[in-house]
Motif scaffolding. Structure first.
Motif, PDB file in Angstrom:
ATOM      1  N   PHE A  20       0.840  -1.192   0.000  1.00  0.00           N
ATOM      2  CA  PHE A  20       0.000   0.000   0.000  1.00  0.00           C
ATOM      3  C   PHE A  20       0.873   1.239   0.000  1.00  0.00           C
ATOM      4  N   GLU A  28      -8.512   0.241   1.577  1.00  0.00           N
ATOM      5  CA  GLU A  28      -8.059  -0.849   0.705  1.00  0.00           C
ATOM      6  C   GLU A  28      -7.668  -2.077   1.534  1.00  0.00           C
ATOM      7  N   CYS A  31     -10.782  -3.877   2.985  1.00  0.00           N
ATOM      8  CA  CYS A  31     -11.479  -4.595   1.916  1.00  0.00           C
ATOM      9  C   CYS A  31     -10.690  -5.832   1.489  1.00  0.00           C
TER      10      CYS A  31
END
Length: 153
Positions: A20, A28, A31
């Motif tokens: 990331f 993100e 999820c």
């Protein structure tokens, strides 16, 4: 040949690794954790309780938030399921080891590490050659005789 090719599929760990570096890594990461655990159930037939689904998302959110907030550069999230437990590992570039803040009923915020430590079966922090690694384990299925973090009472 991989070192665990001779092991039955059910005994091999199930892995997910994500990097990331952006403006919304927390969303993100949450999820991605949910998708990973959904696949663990659907594809591999490993039970994941609602408690575990929420707890993993919470822990991922808190750990990635800390990495994003306090470390420059990217962070890496690894999720690994093995023997009924998901191991959450978050690496970041800052070598400073996190510490839970002293108890203060008036403090607003900065409770993430305390929350993760309270809901996990195990918790570990260590320096790496570059940065640090924070690791937490969460039991996937609810069982009799244990607390919500999967520790035996």
């Amino acid at each position: 040949m991989h070192e665990n090719e001779d092991q039955p599929l059910a005994r091999r760990p199930i892995l997910s690794a994500l990097a990331f570096e952006g403006s919304e890594p927390i969303t993100e990461a949450r999820c991605a954790a949910r998708r990973f655990l959904t696949d663990v159930q659907a594809v591999h037939g490993i039970p994941v309780s609602d408690r575990a689904m929420g707890t993993v998302q919470l822990a991922v959110s808190e750990l990635v938030t800390n990495a994003y907030k306090y470390a420059p550069g990217p962070c890496l999230l690894d999720l690994e399921v093995s023997e009924g437990t998901v191991q959450i590992s978050v690496w970041d570039t800052d070598p400073t080891l996190p510490a839970a803040c002293p108890a203060d009923p008036g403090r607003v915020g900065q409770h993430g590490l305390e929350i993760v430590m309270a809901v996990c079966q195990s918790f570990e922090v260590r320096r790496e050659p570059v940065g640090k690694l924070v690791r937490a384990a969460i039991v996937l299925a609810d069982g009799p005789g244990g607390d919500p973090a999967g520790r035996l009472l």
